[in-house]
Design an enzyme around this catalytic site. Structure first.
Site, mmCIF file in Angstrom:
data_model
loop_
_atom_site.group_PDB
_atom_site.id
_atom_site.type_symbol
_atom_site.label_atom_id
_atom_site.label_comp_id
_atom_site.label_asym_id
_atom_site.label_seq_id
_atom_site.Cartn_x
_atom_site.Cartn_y
_atom_site.Cartn_z
ATOM 1 N N ARG A 121 -3.020 8.472 -10.707
ATOM 2 C CA ARG A 121 -4.108 8.548 -11.700
ATOM 3 C C ARG A 121 -5.475 8.821 -11.066
ATOM 4 N NH1 ARG A 121 -3.486 3.263 -15.083
ATOM 5 N NH2 ARG A 121 -2.046 2.686 -13.409
ATOM 6 N N ALA A 143 0.834 -1.212 0.000
ATOM 7 C CA ALA A 143 0.000 0.000 0.000
ATOM 8 C C ALA A 143 0.864 1.255 0.000
ATOM 9 C CB ALA A 143 -0.910 0.001 1.229
ATOM 10 N N ALA A 144 2.005 1.177 -0.666
ATOM 11 C CA ALA A 144 2.924 2.313 -0.600
ATOM 12 C C ALA A 144 2.815 3.246 -1.794
ATOM 13 C CB ALA A 144 4.363 1.815 -0.467
ATOM 14 N N THR A 174 7.792 -3.436 -6.678
ATOM 15 C CA THR A 174 7.123 -4.423 -5.825
ATOM 16 C C THR A 174 8.128 -5.340 -5.126
ATOM 17 O OG1 THR A 174 6.790 -5.751 -7.828
ATOM 18 C CG2 THR A 174 4.923 -4.435 -7.066
ATOM 19 N N TYR A 195 -40.617 21.716 11.973
ATOM 20 C CA TYR A 195 -39.219 21.586 12.362
ATOM 21 C C TYR A 195 -39.164 21.240 13.840
ATOM 22 C CZ TYR A 195 -34.561 22.472 13.948
ATOM 23 O OH TYR A 195 -33.334 22.306 14.540
ATOM 24 N N LYS A 210 -34.142 17.005 14.592
ATOM 25 C CA LYS A 210 -32.727 17.008 14.997
ATOM 26 C C LYS A 210 -32.625 16.885 16.502
ATOM 27 C CE LYS A 210 -30.470 20.124 16.624
ATOM 28 N NZ LYS A 210 -29.816 21.323 17.128
HETATM 29 C C1 UD1 Z 1 2.227 -5.140 -11.035
HETATM 30 C C2 UD1 Z 1 2.980 -6.410 -11.476
HETATM 31 C C3 UD1 Z 1 2.325 -6.936 -12.750
HETATM 32 C C4 UD1 Z 1 0.853 -7.203 -12.504
HETATM 33 C C5 UD1 Z 1 0.160 -5.957 -11.967
HETATM 34 C C6 UD1 Z 1 -1.231 -6.291 -11.562
HETATM 35 C C7 UD1 Z 1 5.301 -6.195 -10.813
HETATM 36 C C8 UD1 Z 1 6.655 -5.851 -11.230
HETATM 37 N N1 UD1 Z 1 4.339 -6.089 -11.712
HETATM 38 O O1 UD1 Z 1 2.438 -4.172 -12.044
HETATM 39 O O2 UD1 Z 1 2.960 -8.129 -13.177
HETATM 40 O O3 UD1 Z 1 0.242 -7.637 -13.720
HETATM 41 O O4 UD1 Z 1 0.848 -5.441 -10.834
HETATM 42 O O5 UD1 Z 1 -1.935 -5.142 -11.185
HETATM 43 O O6 UD1 Z 1 5.084 -6.590 -9.678
HETATM 44 N N2 UD1 Z 1 3.845 -0.823 -4.647
HETATM 45 C C9 UD1 Z 1 4.493 -0.534 -3.485
HETATM 46 N N3 UD1 Z 1 5.770 -0.138 -3.527
HETATM 47 C C10 UD1 Z 1 6.464 -0.033 -4.698
HETATM 48 C C11 UD1 Z 1 5.778 -0.342 -5.892
HETATM 49 C C12 UD1 Z 1 4.488 -0.744 -5.841
HETATM 50 O O7 UD1 Z 1 3.904 -0.617 -2.398
HETATM 51 O O8 UD1 Z 1 7.632 0.330 -4.650
HETATM 52 C C13 UD1 Z 1 2.439 -1.239 -4.591
HETATM 53 C C14 UD1 Z 1 1.533 -0.271 -5.277
HETATM 54 O O9 UD1 Z 1 1.012 0.673 -4.354
HETATM 55 C C15 UD1 Z 1 0.431 -1.184 -5.805
HETATM 56 C C16 UD1 Z 1 1.162 -2.478 -6.083
HETATM 57 O O10 UD1 Z 1 2.334 -2.445 -5.312
HETATM 58 O O11 UD1 Z 1 -0.559 -1.431 -4.835
HETATM 59 C C17 UD1 Z 1 1.487 -2.683 -7.552
HETATM 60 O O12 UD1 Z 1 2.355 -1.686 -7.998
HETATM 61 P P1 UD1 Z 1 2.264 -1.071 -9.458
HETATM 62 O O13 UD1 Z 1 3.376 -0.129 -9.633
HETATM 63 O O14 UD1 Z 1 0.894 -0.600 -9.724
HETATM 64 O O15 UD1 Z 1 2.564 -2.362 -10.342
HETATM 65 P P2 UD1 Z 1 2.132 -2.587 -11.838
HETATM 66 O O16 UD1 Z 1 3.063 -1.864 -12.728
HETATM 67 O O17 UD1 Z 1 0.696 -2.353 -12.019
HETATM 68 CA CA CA Z 2 -1.071 -1.220 -10.916
#
Ligand code: UD1
Ligand code: CA
Length: 482
Positions: A17, A11-12, A83, A374, A359
């Protein structure tokens, strides 16, 4: 769950968007934040530990997660390097807390609110049964754009995941995608994380590269395709937020119908995740039940009614009403066109009728406020009846005061109660009374002076108008008959 399970929730990321000052995972879907939905599903699986990786707006996200899951471990990812980096930060937090993740580590995202506990459970169980180093929760979709693709060899075995930006033209044709939810053997994950590189199109540490590393080490990997791909759909923008909200609502409303609630028009009926409905409740079109609203058996709500954090008693009837933090007794009747503001309590069999605003008021059992009124800061006794067009003048411009209406009191139409004031039990007030002084039990309050009639007023002051003509005609008729 046979083995030990650690769940890491990512959740980082910022969620740019969404174009919002509110962090993405804090946006609500069906009255709960997105991360709240994910945590609820994760908790249902009863893992040994939950680790949440936070970064962007962690001063909001962290306390929110802690409030929902007090024993969750929070891992701070200062800068988001992908990730793979995020999961590494999570594993370091586990170690720093003195723990060791053993068995299975499941990684999920905080922006997939439709994910269900059962899917997570089945996925983790399959992963363990197959004794894999990595399992991918995959999905076959018509439009794989933006997702990592699951690459298989001629034997159909999973070879790796390639991200959209790194994929060849041929790989981009693959329609089996990585949902993002991965399961790992904990020991393998610990070894693999430091080996990830950021030598790729995004310059990030991809968690997905662990699949390839496992293959190279001769370990088992595999993908489990989820039939209901919607469950893994992430919310990136407000269009997806709305679509996800509708799917979530359909799910909730369907569950209530299966539990014995009649929903005349599911498409226009919105029920938040934490609402509780009882058997034989009927929801008519255009109803929104929000927050912690509870509706008792046989109650009929709608059409066109919004209730937030309200408690509606059994058999009550609420028509075209907007209510917040109100308690409605069993068999009571509300609306049409009522506005129940916070602190409204209506007793059993009571009535808050048409064009009535209430109220911070207790309206006791069987008491009625039927029309155009009222009611603010009032205590209305059992069986009392408030005349049409009554205003409880609770505000003197500086302070709010209360009005008390006694048991079985009957007040006239078009009254004003100038608070603080009391009307005793069984007392009454005449039409048009401005009640400024207490009315003793059983007394009738009359505040307007005796009526004076200025004879033939219309004939002199409105001469030549249809009003004067009508008056003249009526007076002539009286004269003739005399
Ligand atoms: C990622 C996957 C992709 C998959 C897709 C599904 C990788 C490299 N790719 O891509 O294969 O199809 O999700 O939606 O894993 N996040 C962090 N810290 C970070 C980066 C991301 O907490 O440093 C969290 C983001 O908040 C998000 C999730 O990880 O909740 C996915 O990150 P995001 O950058 O959206 O990955 P995608 O490029 O969509
Ligand atoms: Ca994503």
């Amino acid at each position: 769950m046979p083995g030990e399970l650690t769940v890491i929730v990512l959740a980082a990321g910022g969620g740019t968007r969404m174009k919002s000052k509110t962090m993405k995972v804090l946006h609500p879907v069906a009255g709960r934040t997105m991360v709240g939905h994910v945590l609820a599903a994760v908790q249902e699986v009863q893992p040994r530990r939950i680790v949440a990786v936070i970064g962007h707006q962690r001063e909001q996200v962290g306390p929110h997660i802690q409030a929902l899951v007090p024993d969750a471990l929070l891992a701070v990812q200062e800068e988001q390097h992908g990730t793979g980096h995020a999961v590494r930060v999570a594993m370091e937090a586990v170690a720093a807390s003195g723990g060791v993740a053993e068995g299975t580590v499941l990684v999920a995202y905080a922006d997939t609110p439709l994910l269900e506990a059962e899917s997570l459970r089945v996925f983790a169980e399959e992963h363990e049964a197959a004794q894999r180093a990595v399992s991918i929760l995959s999905g076959v979709v018509s439009d794989p754009h933006g997702y990592g693709r699951v690459v298989r060899n001629d034997e159909g075995e999973v070879e790796g995941i390639v991200e959209e930006k790194d994929a060849s033209a041929a790989q981009r044709e693959i329609r089996e995608i990585n949902s993002g939810i991965l399961a790992f053997d904990a020991a393998f994950l610990r070894e693999a994380l430091p080996k990830l590189s950021n030598d790729n199109a995004k310059g990030e540490y991809y968690l997905t590269d662990t699949v390839h590393l496992a293959r190279e080490a001769g370990l088992h990997v595999g993908a489990h395709a989820i039939a209901d791909v919607l469950q893994t759909e992430g919310v990136n923008d407000r269009v997806q937020l709305a679509r996800t909200g509708r799917v979530m609502n359909q799910r909730i409303v369907t569950r209530w119908m299966e539990a014995g609630v009649t929903v005349m028009d599911p498409a226009t009926t919105w029920v938040d995740a934490d609402v509780v409905l009882n058997p034989d409740v009927t929801l008519l079109p255009g109803v929104q039940l929000l927050g912690a609203t509870v509706v008792g058996e046989d109650a009929v709500i709608g059409p066109d009614t919004t209730l937030k954090d309200c408690e509606i008693g059994a058999g009550a009837r609420v028509v075209r009403t907007h209510g917040e933090l109100a308690v409605i007794g069993s068999g009571a009747s509300v609306g049409p066109f009522a506005y129940l503001r916070p602190g409204t309590t209506l007793g059993a069999g009571g009535k808050i009728g048409t064009f009535v605003e209430t109220k911070n008021s207790q309206i006791a059992d069987g008491a009625k406020v039927p029309h155009l009124s009222y009611v603010g800061d009032a205590d209305i006794g059992p069986g009392a009846n408030i005349g049409a067009g009554t205003v409880f003048a609770n505000y003197d411009g500086v302070q709010k005061h209360r009005t008390r209406i006694g048991r079985q009191a009957k007040t006239g139409s078009n009254n004003t109660f100038v608070a603080p004031v009391e009307v005793g039990d069984g007392a009454g007030t005449a039409g048009g009374t401005v009640v400024r002084r207490n009315v003793p039990p059983g007394a009738l309050a009359v505040s307007s002076g005796p009526q004076r009639n200025l004879a033939r007023w219309a004939l002199s002051k409105r001469a030549g108008t249809p009003q004067a003509d009508a008056a003249q005609a009526a007076l002539d008729a009286v004269e003739e008959s005399e």
